[in-house]
Design a protein around this motif. Structure first.
Motif, mmCIF file in Angstrom:
data_model
loop_
_atom_site.group_PDB
_atom_site.id
_atom_site.type_symbol
_atom_site.label_atom_id
_atom_site.label_comp_id
_atom_site.label_asym_id
_atom_site.label_seq_id
_atom_site.Cartn_x
_atom_site.Cartn_y
_atom_site.Cartn_z
ATOM 1 N N LYS A 113 8.528 -2.798 13.533
ATOM 2 C CA LYS A 113 8.949 -3.192 14.869
ATOM 3 C C LYS A 113 8.121 -4.357 15.391
ATOM 4 O O LYS A 113 6.896 -4.339 15.312
ATOM 5 C CB LYS A 113 8.817 -2.009 15.840
ATOM 6 N N THR A 114 8.806 -5.326 15.933
ATOM 7 C CA THR A 114 8.113 -6.457 16.542
ATOM 8 C C THR A 114 8.186 -6.297 18.049
ATOM 9 O O THR A 114 9.243 -5.985 18.591
ATOM 10 C CB THR A 114 8.797 -7.775 16.147
ATOM 11 N N PHE A 115 7.072 -6.470 18.708
ATOM 12 C CA PHE A 115 7.052 -6.383 20.160
ATOM 13 C C PHE A 115 6.899 -7.784 20.738
ATOM 14 O O PHE A 115 6.480 -8.713 20.039
ATOM 15 C CB PHE A 115 5.912 -5.483 20.626
ATOM 16 N N SER A 116 7.187 -7.899 21.996
ATOM 17 C CA SER A 116 7.176 -9.249 22.579
ATOM 18 C C SER A 116 5.763 -9.786 22.820
ATOM 19 O O SER A 116 5.570 -10.975 22.992
ATOM 20 C CB SER A 116 7.981 -9.265 23.873
ATOM 21 N N VAL A 117 4.787 -8.893 22.809
ATOM 22 C CA VAL A 117 3.405 -9.328 23.073
ATOM 23 C C VAL A 117 2.942 -10.388 22.068
ATOM 24 O O VAL A 117 2.434 -11.443 22.435
ATOM 25 C CB VAL A 117 2.421 -8.139 23.003
ATOM 26 N N ASP A 118 3.102 -10.059 20.813
ATOM 27 C CA ASP A 118 2.707 -10.995 19.751
ATOM 28 C C ASP A 118 3.770 -10.908 18.680
ATOM 29 O O ASP A 118 3.805 -9.962 17.898
ATOM 30 C CB ASP A 118 1.334 -10.638 19.196
ATOM 31 N N LYS A 119 4.625 -11.871 18.638
ATOM 32 C CA LYS A 119 5.791 -11.779 17.770
ATOM 33 C C LYS A 119 5.484 -11.935 16.287
ATOM 34 O O LYS A 119 6.371 -11.791 15.449
ATOM 35 C CB LYS A 119 6.860 -12.785 18.214
ATOM 36 N N ARG A 120 4.225 -12.249 15.969
ATOM 37 C CA ARG A 120 3.885 -12.329 14.547
ATOM 38 C C ARG A 120 3.749 -10.938 13.950
ATOM 39 O O ARG A 120 4.072 -10.691 12.810
ATOM 40 C CB ARG A 120 2.552 -13.064 14.371
ATOM 41 N N ILE A 121 3.203 -10.047 14.788
ATOM 42 C CA ILE A 121 2.837 -8.723 14.306
ATOM 43 C C ILE A 121 4.024 -7.775 14.168
ATOM 44 O O ILE A 121 4.848 -7.669 15.072
ATOM 45 C CB ILE A 121 1.785 -8.093 15.241
ATOM 46 N N LYS A 122 4.078 -7.111 13.017
ATOM 47 C CA LYS A 122 5.092 -6.079 12.803
ATOM 48 C C LYS A 122 4.387 -4.733 12.725
ATOM 49 O O LYS A 122 3.712 -4.441 11.737
ATOM 50 C CB LYS A 122 5.841 -6.357 11.507
ATOM 51 N N LYS A 123 4.537 -3.951 13.753
ATOM 52 C CA LYS A 123 3.892 -2.636 13.744
ATOM 53 C C LYS A 123 4.730 -1.656 12.939
ATOM 54 O O LYS A 123 5.958 -1.707 12.974
ATOM 55 C CB LYS A 123 3.708 -2.123 15.176
ATOM 56 N N LEU A 124 4.051 -0.772 12.254
ATOM 57 C CA LEU A 124 4.728 0.113 11.312
ATOM 58 C C LEU A 124 4.806 1.540 11.806
ATOM 59 O O LEU A 124 3.803 2.119 12.210
ATOM 60 C CB LEU A 124 4.007 0.064 9.980
ATOM 61 N N TYR A 125 6.011 2.087 11.753
ATOM 62 C CA TYR A 125 6.223 3.463 12.198
ATOM 63 C C TYR A 125 6.904 4.274 11.110
ATOM 64 O O TYR A 125 7.742 3.763 10.359
ATOM 65 C CB TYR A 125 7.051 3.469 13.484
ATOM 66 N N LEU A 126 6.538 5.538 11.065
ATOM 67 C CA LEU A 126 7.100 6.440 10.065
ATOM 68 C C LEU A 126 8.438 6.982 10.528
ATOM 69 O O LEU A 126 8.610 7.299 11.708
ATOM 70 C CB LEU A 126 6.136 7.598 9.826
ATOM 71 N N THR A 127 9.356 7.105 9.604
ATOM 72 C CA THR A 127 10.646 7.705 9.929
ATOM 73 C C THR A 127 10.554 9.224 9.763
ATOM 74 O O THR A 127 9.551 9.744 9.265
ATOM 75 C CB THR A 127 11.722 7.194 8.959
ATOM 76 N N ASP A 128 11.606 9.907 10.150
ATOM 77 C CA ASP A 128 11.658 11.362 9.942
ATOM 78 C C ASP A 128 11.532 11.686 8.460
ATOM 79 O O ASP A 128 10.855 12.642 8.068
ATOM 80 C CB ASP A 128 12.991 11.916 10.464
ATOM 81 N N LYS A 129 12.192 10.881 7.670
ATOM 82 C CA LYS A 129 12.118 11.070 6.218
ATOM 83 C C LYS A 129 10.674 11.044 5.743
ATOM 84 O O LYS A 129 10.263 11.863 4.918
ATOM 85 C CB LYS A 129 12.911 9.942 5.533
ATOM 86 N N ALA A 130 9.904 10.115 6.285
ATOM 87 C CA ALA A 130 8.493 10.009 5.910
ATOM 88 C C ALA A 130 7.713 11.236 6.362
ATOM 89 O O ALA A 130 6.906 11.785 5.611
ATOM 90 C CB ALA A 130 7.889 8.747 6.498
ATOM 91 N N HIS A 131 7.960 11.673 7.585
ATOM 92 C CA HIS A 131 7.247 12.853 8.082
ATOM 93 C C HIS A 131 7.557 14.069 7.214
ATOM 94 O O HIS A 131 6.678 14.851 6.881
ATOM 95 C CB HIS A 131 7.613 13.111 9.551
ATOM 96 N N ALA A 132 8.837 14.180 6.857
ATOM 97 C CA ALA A 132 9.233 15.319 6.022
ATOM 98 C C ALA A 132 8.595 15.243 4.649
ATOM 99 O O ALA A 132 8.390 16.249 3.973
ATOM 100 C CB ALA A 132 10.752 15.345 5.883
#
Lengths: 148, 148
Positions: free
Chosen positions: B82-101
């Motif tokens: 996910k890219t946020f508007s604060v710093d558009k270079r950075i892509k923050k990484l989040y786990l999906t449900d599949k990953a949690h499982a």
DNA sequence: AACATTCTGTTGTGTATGCAACTAATATTA
DNA sequence: TAATATTAGTTGCATACACAACAGAATGTT
């Protein structure tokens, strides 16, 4: 408690392997060798005349990997492959003068990395670390060998 | 005496790394993952929301390697970038449900390999081995980081 | 002897990885 | 603020490696 702690072992092994390769590549560059070849050379210093298969087995490496590593060593003038009439499949490997002259250099490079990584270990710790790594390697070998 | 003995350390590390990868590839195959991705996932389990660069730094891996590993994790549906508007270079990484499982599965796979390699070590030896490997990793890191 | 099997080595393919060049975005500085 | 530098991420390239398919040679079996 399941915060991926056992991950650490693999992480450290991975790091030591990757960084070791970076170090070796850097040190070996001027000799036209890379991290993928020196282990084969090291085995030959102790056992000239082995076949590719024998070396691959000692190192627990794939024979294809061995074929390519040794081809590179040959191309760079460190080893010669000789076929005898007894069994024309086998290519016995011999060190050239260049390789013999290089032996002490390789020894220093290898002990250099060893000193770096075990810098602050006492000699008892160092010996113990070797023993444990050896055990772990043997366990890994046994496990995967039994799979096949 | 200069019979390439210090070679052993590197040889064992190399073997443990290669065999560990073979094991991980085999175990992860059915999840469409390989040995090149699980470390990134493991870091995220402890630290969701990191950027690629931060993960690469934690693992001491190249950011290019991280980019590709994470692209694969994304493609297979384990993480989202996910890219946020604060710093558009950075892509923050989040786990999906599949990953949690998948977390407990990965944990078992990892402790599986750990058990295999440290099979015959007492818990003291095991703890000591971890400590020594950790020290060696830190030494390797310090050395190479100071080179740059 | 003829055929099947095993063995050594080679080569194609895919993955993991580092490095370097590049782009786009942000930060610094003149 | 315009010019410069730094940062995050991507991508091309090279190397190290495993696995699998293959070829030629040697061995074994019938």
């Amino acid at each position: 408690m399941d915060n991926m702690k056992q991950q650490s072992v693999g992480r450290w092994i991975s790091l030591l392997h990757r960084y070791g390769n970076v170090y070796m590549n850097e040190q070996l560059k001027e000799y036209n060798l890379g991290a993928g070849q020196y282990q084969f050379l090291a085995v030959l210093y102790d056992n000239e005349g082995l076949s590719q298969d024998e070396i691959a087995q000692q190192l627990k490496m794939d024979k294809g990997t061995a074929a390519r590593a040794i081809a590179k060593l040959e191309k760079e003038g460190y080893v010669e492959r000789k076929t005898f009439s007894v069994d024309k499949r086998i290519k016995k490997l011999y060190l050239t003068d260049k390789a013999h002259a290089f032996k002490s250099t390789l020894t220093s490079i290898l002990s250099g990395w060893s000193s770096i990584t075990t810098k602050d270990l006492s000699s008892e710790e160092h010996a113990f670390a070797m023993k444990l790594l050896n055990k772990m390697s043997i366990n890994a070998e046994n496990y995967l060998d039994n799979m096949k």
